[in-house]
Design an enzyme around this catalytic site. Sequence first.
Site, PDB file in Angstrom:
ATOM      1  N   LEU A  55       0.815  -1.225   0.000  1.00  0.00           N
ATOM      2  CA  LEU A  55       0.000   0.000   0.000  1.00  0.00           C
ATOM      3  C   LEU A  55       0.849   1.275   0.000  1.00  0.00           C
ATOM      4  CD1 LEU A  55      -2.907  -1.016   2.434  1.00  0.00           C
ATOM      5  CD2 LEU A  55      -2.975  -0.869  -0.063  1.00  0.00           C
ATOM      6  N   ASN A  86       7.231  -3.300   3.738  1.00  0.00           N
ATOM      7  CA  ASN A  86       8.374  -2.572   3.149  1.00  0.00           C
ATOM      8  C   ASN A  86       8.014  -1.141   2.781  1.00  0.00           C
ATOM      9  OD1 ASN A  86       6.773  -3.336   0.934  1.00  0.00           O
ATOM     10  ND2 ASN A  86       8.516  -3.690  -0.411  1.00  0.00           N
ATOM     11  N   ASP A 146       9.232  -9.051   3.054  1.00  0.00           N
ATOM     12  CA  ASP A 146       9.003  -9.129   1.602  1.00  0.00           C
ATOM     13  C   ASP A 146       9.630  -7.963   0.836  1.00  0.00           C
ATOM     14  OD1 ASP A 146       7.760 -10.239  -0.812  1.00  0.00           O
ATOM     15  OD2 ASP A 146       6.758  -8.314  -0.800  1.00  0.00           O
ATOM     16  N   ASN A 272       9.503  -9.233  -9.265  1.00  0.00           N
ATOM     17  CA  ASN A 272      10.355 -10.099  -8.460  1.00  0.00           C
ATOM     18  C   ASN A 272       9.496 -10.991  -7.563  1.00  0.00           C
ATOM     19  OD1 ASN A 272      12.647 -11.171  -7.400  1.00  0.00           O
ATOM     20  ND2 ASN A 272      12.989  -9.528  -5.934  1.00  0.00           N
ATOM     21  N   ASP A 299       0.304  -9.617  -4.677  1.00  0.00           N
ATOM     22  CA  ASP A 299       1.579  -8.879  -4.697  1.00  0.00           C
ATOM     23  C   ASP A 299       1.386  -7.546  -5.442  1.00  0.00           C
ATOM     24  OD1 ASP A 299       4.168  -8.133  -4.222  1.00  0.00           O
ATOM     25  OD2 ASP A 299       5.094  -9.628  -5.523  1.00  0.00           O
ATOM     26  N   PRO A 317      10.934  -3.494  -9.597  1.00  0.00           N
ATOM     27  CA  PRO A 317      10.115  -4.659  -9.909  1.00  0.00           C
ATOM     28  C   PRO A 317       8.733  -4.546  -9.282  1.00  0.00           C
ATOM     29  CG  PRO A 317      11.606  -5.183  -8.099  1.00  0.00           C
ATOM     30  CD  PRO A 317      11.888  -3.744  -8.497  1.00  0.00           C
ATOM     31  N   GLY A 318       7.734  -5.049  -9.979  1.00  0.00           N
ATOM     32  CA  GLY A 318       6.398  -5.109  -9.394  1.00  0.00           C
ATOM     33  C   GLY A 318       5.335  -4.616 -10.349  1.00  0.00           C
TER      34      GLY A 318
END
Length: 421
Positions: A55, A86, A146, A272, A299, A317-318
């Site tokens: 979020l 994170n 994570d 990732n 994710d 990444p994401g």
Amino acid sequence: MTSYLIRGARILGGEPADLLIRDGRIAEPGGAADETIDGTGLVALPGLVDLHTHLREPGREDAETVETGSRAAALGGYTAVCAMANTSPVADTAGVVEQVWRLGREAGLVDVQPIGAVTVGLAGERLAELGAMATSAATVRIFSDDGQCVADPRLMRRALEYVKAFDGVIAQHAEEPRLTEGAQMHEGEVSTRLGLTGWPAVAEEAIIARDVLLAEHVGSRLHVCHVSTAGSVEVLRHAKARGVRVTAEVTPHHLLLTDELAASYDPVYKVNPPLRTAADVQALREALVEGVIDIVATDHAPHAVEDKECEWAYARPGMLGLETALPIVLSVLGERWELIADRMSRTPARIAGLDGHGGSLAVGDPANVTLVDPAARRQVDAAELASRSRNTPYAGMTLPGRIVATFLRGEATVLDGKAVK
Ligand code: DOR
Ligand code: ZN
């Protein structure tokens, strides 16, 4: 509080029936309601539960906030999300997890359950204040670094031991960091062709193998985030046969997309763990149906334009996931509603210990409900997403299944496919 009568919807895909939502709960049908919804052709599911959502608040409110992410979740049919740690600052203290929890309550669109970091600052050196987060107002039960792997086996063992006291769970991002230095995509034929540094499957599989053995040794609960390879499925199958207390998730993107997409050099496909091969995708689908992989988790990883629309090597990444997860799963699994309800609601709610979520829409249950139109097809338009970010790999794709309405404890958060607030 407005009451709703949903007429003739197929509850968990069964025969058409009426569903009455009153005073926050599923009520015995009969009598009138304030609002009537024509449920013809619609399927009612327990509200979806996402065990893995980024979020970005606090710290990167330009990419997402608790409120915008909650709205994206509600539009995707979710009634609860677990917010990854994170952030900046990292959610490694009671103060930060309480802040995220409070922001979730204020937004009031889904239940936001904070996940706490395993190690201070996600640095992998010292355990964070797991106990203080567990006993805080946020009652944290899932801990995860994570984005980073808890690579040190002694720290991982200690974390597993610590959470055992309150039946907590460690959610591991399985990536042996020494095997993925400089990695840009899945290591295989395509990475060789493109000349990009590869992220080998064994970097994931080796950590899962180690961690299931540690979990068995300690007798604790382990959850494996975003499983992406056929080899990981085999390790999990073995561990489950031995009775290890391990659960695992797969993302919608790993169920659909492959490493071939990296050939476009479009960073929207950088993620990732990376997109894998078609054979991996097939193994993940089968494992999800079989139950070796327990759940689908998004994710959902929003990123600001400058972090995504740049050279592949520099991009973060994401990818976004909340608003497209159910359509992707529907397109992959077909209309297997009991299976979908289990993998996207019941089992994630059980793993996270979220009471009131993941029910069977029985009379008396809290009314956490999502109403889906499986016949509707929708073209994904990145500009229309409620997320503050735009990094969806599905833009332009036409997907089955429109979320018509979502109810959180009887309050509509989505009606007619639109967010209520
Ligand atoms: O692709 C990813 N994005 N994988 C992760 O593990 C972290 C996430 C993020 O935070 O953006
Ligand atoms: Zn991760």
